[in-house]
Structures are given as C-alpha cells and as structure tokens.
Design a protein around this motif. Structure first.
Motif, PDB file in Angstrom:
ATOM      1  N   CYS A 317       0.769  -1.261   0.073  1.00 44.62           N
ATOM      2  CA  CYS A 317       0.029   0.058   0.008  1.00 44.62           C
ATOM      3  C   CYS A 317       0.949   1.256   0.245  1.00 44.62           C
ATOM      4  CB  CYS A 317      -0.869   0.012   1.145  1.00 44.62           C
ATOM      5  SG  CYS A 317      -2.144  -1.274   1.138  1.00 44.62           S
ATOM      6  N   PRO A 318       0.377   2.350  -0.759  1.00 40.58           N
ATOM      7  CA  PRO A 318       1.199   3.531  -0.581  1.00 40.58           C
ATOM      8  C   PRO A 318       1.437   4.263   0.791  1.00 40.58           C
ATOM      9  CG  PRO A 318      -0.481   3.652  -2.216  1.00 40.58           C
ATOM     10  CD  PRO A 318      -0.776   2.441  -1.372  1.00 40.58           C
ATOM     11  N   PHE A 319       2.407   5.020   0.896  1.00 41.96           N
ATOM     12  CA  PHE A 319       2.541   5.467   2.206  1.00 41.96           C
ATOM     13  C   PHE A 319       1.494   6.364   2.877  1.00 41.96           C
ATOM     14  CE2 PHE A 319       6.337   7.704   5.132  1.00 41.96           C
ATOM     15  CZ  PHE A 319       5.682   7.371   6.161  1.00 41.96           C
ATOM     16  N   GLY A 320       0.775   7.132   2.242  1.00 42.81           N
ATOM     17  CA  GLY A 320      -0.247   7.945   2.426  1.00 42.81           C
ATOM     18  C   GLY A 320      -1.485   7.249   2.913  1.00 42.81           C
ATOM     19  N   LYS A 321      -1.749   5.743   2.630  1.00 46.37           N
ATOM     20  CA  LYS A 321      -2.678   5.057   2.899  1.00 46.37           C
ATOM     21  C   LYS A 321      -2.657   4.087   3.952  1.00 46.37           C
ATOM     22  CE  LYS A 321      -5.786   6.238  -0.405  1.00 46.37           C
ATOM     23  NZ  LYS A 321      -7.239   6.736  -0.040  1.00 46.37           N
ATOM     24  N   LYS A 322      -1.300   4.017   4.308  1.00 41.73           N
ATOM     25  CA  LYS A 322      -0.989   2.563   5.326  1.00 41.73           C
ATOM     26  C   LYS A 322      -1.763   3.228   6.650  1.00 41.73           C
ATOM     27  CE  LYS A 322       2.784  -0.049   4.077  1.00 41.73           C
ATOM     28  NZ  LYS A 322       3.212   0.401   2.597  1.00 41.73           N
ATOM     29  N   LEU A 323      -1.554   4.445   7.267  1.00 38.74           N
ATOM     30  CA  LEU A 323      -2.065   4.747   8.408  1.00 38.74           C
ATOM     31  C   LEU A 323      -3.527   4.694   8.432  1.00 38.74           C
ATOM     32  CD1 LEU A 323       0.424   8.006   9.078  1.00 38.74           C
ATOM     33  CD2 LEU A 323       0.481   5.595  10.035  1.00 38.74           C
ATOM     34  N   ASP A 324      -4.185   4.870   7.292  1.00 39.22           N
ATOM     35  CA  ASP A 324      -5.631   4.766   7.253  1.00 39.22           C
ATOM     36  C   ASP A 324      -6.124   3.553   7.610  1.00 39.22           C
ATOM     37  OD1 ASP A 324      -5.756   7.308   6.435  1.00 39.22           O
ATOM     38  OD2 ASP A 324      -5.961   6.968   4.426  1.00 39.22           O
ATOM     39  N   TYR A 325      -5.375   2.330   7.565  1.00 39.32           N
ATOM     40  CA  TYR A 325      -5.596   0.773   7.922  1.00 39.32           C
ATOM     41  C   TYR A 325      -5.224   0.486   9.258  1.00 39.32           C
ATOM     42  CZ  TYR A 325      -6.199   1.116   2.762  1.00 39.32           C
ATOM     43  OH  TYR A 325      -6.601   1.311   1.454  1.00 39.32           O
ATOM     44  N   ILE A 326      -4.539   1.350   9.777  1.00 46.47           N
ATOM     45  CA  ILE A 326      -4.066   1.085  11.180  1.00 46.47           C
ATOM     46  C   ILE A 326      -4.897   1.610  12.143  1.00 46.47           C
ATOM     47  CG2 ILE A 326      -2.148   0.773  12.965  1.00 46.47           C
ATOM     48  CD1 ILE A 326      -0.307   1.131  10.699  1.00 46.47           C
ATOM     49  N   ASP A 327      -6.057   0.891  12.550  1.00 46.23           N
ATOM     50  CA  ASP A 327      -7.302   1.809  13.560  1.00 46.23           C
ATOM     51  C   ASP A 327      -6.706   1.770  14.794  1.00 46.23           C
ATOM     52  OD1 ASP A 327      -7.106  -1.249  13.434  1.00 46.23           O
ATOM     53  OD2 ASP A 327      -9.125  -1.341  14.129  1.00 46.23           O
ATOM     54  N   GLU A 328      -6.654   3.016  15.164  1.00 50.57           N
ATOM     55  CA  GLU A 328      -6.432   3.401  16.931  1.00 50.57           C
ATOM     56  C   GLU A 328      -5.278   2.595  17.128  1.00 50.57           C
ATOM     57  OE1 GLU A 328      -9.722   1.697  18.844  1.00 50.57           O
ATOM     58  OE2 GLU A 328     -11.232   3.578  18.339  1.00 50.57           O
ATOM     59  N   SER A 329      -4.124   2.727  16.368  1.00 49.40           N
ATOM     60  CA  SER A 329      -2.759   2.487  16.693  1.00 49.40           C
ATOM     61  C   SER A 329      -2.149   2.408  17.974  1.00 49.40           C
ATOM     62  CB  SER A 329      -1.890   2.966  15.662  1.00 49.40           C
ATOM     63  OG  SER A 329      -0.584   2.383  15.835  1.00 49.40           O
ATOM     64  N   TRP A 330      -1.694   1.294  18.443  1.00 46.00           N
ATOM     65  CA  TRP A 330      -1.016   1.329  19.692  1.00 46.00           C
ATOM     66  C   TRP A 330       0.361   2.274  19.834  1.00 46.00           C
ATOM     67  CZ3 TRP A 330       4.010  -0.419  19.823  1.00 46.00           C
ATOM     68  CH2 TRP A 330       4.525  -1.160  18.743  1.00 46.00           C
ATOM     69  N   TYR A 331       0.790   2.593  18.498  1.00 45.90           N
ATOM     70  CA  TYR A 331       1.992   3.128  18.489  1.00 45.90           C
ATOM     71  C   TYR A 331       1.769   4.468  17.525  1.00 45.90           C
ATOM     72  CZ  TYR A 331       6.863   4.814  17.188  1.00 45.90           C
ATOM     73  OH  TYR A 331       7.914   5.362  17.001  1.00 45.90           O
ATOM     74  N   SER A 332       2.204   5.809  18.082  1.00 48.14           N
ATOM     75  CA  SER A 332       1.909   6.738  17.297  1.00 48.14           C
ATOM     76  C   SER A 332       2.962   7.399  16.482  1.00 48.14           C
ATOM     77  CB  SER A 332       1.374   7.859  18.316  1.00 48.14           C
ATOM     78  OG  SER A 332       0.380   7.805  19.025  1.00 48.14           O
ATOM     79  N   ILE A 333       3.127   7.497  15.199  1.00 53.59           N
ATOM     80  CA  ILE A 333       4.122   8.117  14.493  1.00 53.59           C
ATOM     81  C   ILE A 333       4.167   9.672  14.693  1.00 53.59           C
ATOM     82  CG2 ILE A 333       4.879   8.398  11.908  1.00 53.59           C
ATOM     83  CD1 ILE A 333       5.210   5.604  12.839  1.00 53.59           C
TER      84      ILE A 333
END
Length: 421
Positions: A317-333
């Motif tokens: 997946c493109p970089f710009g889309k990846k964060l959309d698929y990590i729901d309520e992530s345990w790690y914050s970029i």
C-alpha cells in the motif's frame, strides 16, 4: 572567536564580506553562494597546539580590507547555528544571537551534542564497520570490533548478546541526533506490548514472527535502518543548525530565511526520501502487532472498502494510505516526521532550489504539465525534517531490536544474560 574576511568572486568579481564563527571542530568547511549563484567555499583548519587557524578560500580570492563597508554583500557563517544574511552588526555574531534566543542552559546542551559529533566523526570508520559486519552476519569480526568500540567485556556470543551490543554502539554514537528519553519510552512501550500479546495472543504472535522472520522481512527492515546511520554521519555538518532548533522555539512556523553554512539541498534530498520509505516499510510491523491486538491475527485489518486482505498486501500500500488501515494504533508516528506531499515532490523531481537564498519550492499536487500551486520552505526547514524523520526511524529501529529480542528469547529459547532476563 570570529574572523572577518572579504572575498572577491572568481566568476563575477562581486565582493562579499564574511564573518566566520568558530566551532570546535578541527576542520570547518563552510559554504555560501555568491549573488551570481557560484559556490564559494571557505575551510578553516584549527591548529590546537599552536592556537592558529588556517583559512583557505575556493571559488573566490581573499582581498585585504580594513573594515566592512556599508552596501557590500555580507554573510555570517557558522557550522553550529542557523545564520542570517543581512547587514553587518558588530558583535551580533551567530553565537550571540543564538544565546539571546535560547539562553545559557540550552546553549550548553547544544555545545555538548556538537562536541560529541566531533568524536562520532573521528570514529566514523569503526561505526560503519560495526553496522556492516552485523548486517552481513560476520559475527566473529563483529564481536571483536564492537567490544573494542564499546570498551566493554559484556557477553557477545549469542544472537541475543550481539543484538544488544549493536544497539549499545548505536546509542553511544547517535545520541546527539536522537531523543534518549523518547527512545527509552518507546522501548518500554514495545516491550510491554509484546508481553501483553504473549499473554493474550501467544499463538497469533508466534505466527506473526514465523512470517516476518521466515520471509526475511524483519531482518531486511533492520538492515535498511542500519544503512541510514552512516549517511547521517555524512551530513552531520548540515544537521548541526537543525539540532539547535530543538531549543529555538521562536523559529517554529516562521518563514525566516536562516541559512545553513554547510551542504546544500542536492546533498540531502535522496536521504529524506529513503528515510521516509523505510518508515513506510516499518509500519508493516506496527500494523501486524495492531491487528493481533485488535482482531487476533496479523493478517486481519478493519473491515472497509479497499482494505488489504493480508499483511503481505498491506506492505504494498502507498505510504499515504497505510496509516488509514491501522485503526487506533498502539504506536503513534510523529506527525512532524511524515510529510507525504514533500516526500512525493522530492521523489518525483517536482522541486526547485534557489542556491543563493536556500529556498526550496515544491509542487505537491498532480497538475499535469502545469505547476501552479507551489509550496515553499528554506533549506534549514528541510534539514529539520530530515532530523525529525531520522528520529522516527531510529525509534522504529528499536522496534526491530525488541522484536528480535523477543524472537531469540521466547521463540528460539536462547539463554538470556541477567540484563535481558
């Protein structure tokens, strides 16, 4: 200490008055662009024994002058601080301006960090060798080199021990660029997360390790991270003023045309792109652990349109889309470390650079042949982006370390030394 010199450009014969601020580096290569655009290099070499300074000029010739005259082009130059080009003001050196903006305590911390960079540069070959030997699995020579570098007799025979020794060497070498407390907090978070997942989802966690170790992904991400560290040493001169911005909060958000006295945009743009791409790949590890925590399998993403069907598909997946698929992530970029518009502009040659003003103009939108919606920043801002991106990569590299520690201890069952236990 400062030196005032005047130079005459070899190309257009324009005169420039230069105030050279002294760092404590033995060799201090400074650069600015004449108003005609030609680079002029000034190298100061310190003779500590005889307290002398040798000043060499390239691209221009040094001329005699009694005092700086009004109306003549003027530049302030210093390796350790951002500098501004304007009118010459006696006593208003980059050091004094920096001190007034951030205060004594911050200046001492900055001094300590740039002093340590001198030691890093003197150990550059040792650091490169250690990283290369580890990446290439040359464990015997790695052990000898890393123990000599650390001056330690710690255990260094098992994979677990060598993993620990590697990251000791990295932390010692790169702490001026990093944020030790945030790194420690991140490692504690990674460790805590793995322990909780082992308790609640052990089988799923081990299946995740089976995939990322067997297909070589975990090792590849770690190796990619390790390849960045020597490139950071290559541009350490450029990053010194960016480090100062940790304290110079007045600069944030201001389009102040501060300059960097070493390196230029062309020297660093590929590094920014590569760091972003490695962060992009490391997000696969974050997503896999997040999926286990939320849905009990590293391959299960939240339901939705165009959601990847597996972690393997997510990797594409493109970089710009990846964060959309990590729901309520345990790690914050760190949001400041990611700028997809800037990354895409740099990657696709949609940038213009004014060498004289050090202004970068980039075109983030897809506009066909037109370029009507530019954005801009100065090279100092870009240097800062590289620093923040590196810090994020460095934290994610600690995630690869923690994953390997877990794999060696809990999956392979290696015997841990007391510090690991």
């Amino acid at each position: 200490m400062n030196f005032n010199i005047s130079v005459l450009c070899n190309t257009c014969e324009s005169q420039t008055n230069c105030r050279l601020g002294m760092s404590n580096r033995e060799i201090q290569p400074l650069r600015f662009r004449c108003k005609c655009g030609v680079p002029i290099d000034i190298t100061m070499t310190l003779d500590f024994e005889n307290t002398n300074v040798d000043i060499q000029v390239s691209g221009a010739k040094r001329i005699e002058m009694d005092a700086f005259e009004a109306g003549v082009n003027f530049v302030d130059l210093h390796l350790d601080f951002p500098v501004s080009f304007g009118k010459y003001v006696m006593g208003s050196t980059p050091f004094m301006q920096a001190s007034m903006r951030v205060g004594y305590e911050a200046m001492q911390i900055h001094k300590m960090r740039v002093n340590h960079l001198n030691d890093v540069c003197s150990s550059e070959k040792e650091i490169r060798d250690i990283l290369t030997l580890y990446s290439n699995n040359n464990s015997g020579i790695f052990k000898v080199k890393v123990m000599k570098f650390l001056g330690s007799k710690m255990a260094c025979d098992t994979q677990l021990d060598q993993n620990r020794a590697l990251y000791h060497a990295i932390e010692r070498s790169f702490f001026p660029f990093a944020e030790p407390k945030r790194n420690m907090d991140a490692v504690n978070l990674f460790t805590e997360k793995l322990m909780k997942l082992e308790i609640n989802n052990k089988n799923a966690l081990h299946a995740f390790f089976e995939e990322i170790v067997t297909n070589g992904f975990l090792k590849n991400v770690q190796t990619d991270c390790l390849e960045i560290y020597p490139r950071i040493i290559d541009i350490e001169l450029m990053l010194r003023p960016a480090l100062f911005l940790d304290f110079d909060h007045e600069y944030e958000g201001n389009q102040v045309p501060y300059r960097v006295s070493a390196h230029e945009f062309v020297d660093a743009k590929d590094l920014y792109k590569d760091i972003s791409e490695i962060i992009n790949r490391a997000l696969v590890l974050v997503a896999g652990l997040n999926n286990i925590k939320k849905r009990g399998s590293h391959d299960l993403f939240p339901e939705g349109k165009h959601v990847p069907s597996s972690l393997n598909k997510f990797a594409d997946c493109p970089f710009g889309k990846k964060l959309d698929y990590i729901d309520e992530s345990w790690y914050s970029i760190d949001s400041e470390a990611i700028d997809n518009q800037l990354r895409n502009s740099v990657a696709h040659y949609k940038t213009k650079y004014n060498e004289v003003s050090q202004e970068i103009i980039y075109f983030p939108q897809q506009e066909g042949m037109k370029q009507e919606h530019p954005k801009n920043m100065y090279f100092l801002d870009f240097s800062r982006r590289i620093l923040l991106s590196f810090r994020e990569l460095h934290r994610l590299n600690h995630l690869t370390k923690c994953l390997f520690v877990y794999y060696y201890l809990r999956v392979l069952g290696e015997e841990g030394t007391p510090v690991d236990i």
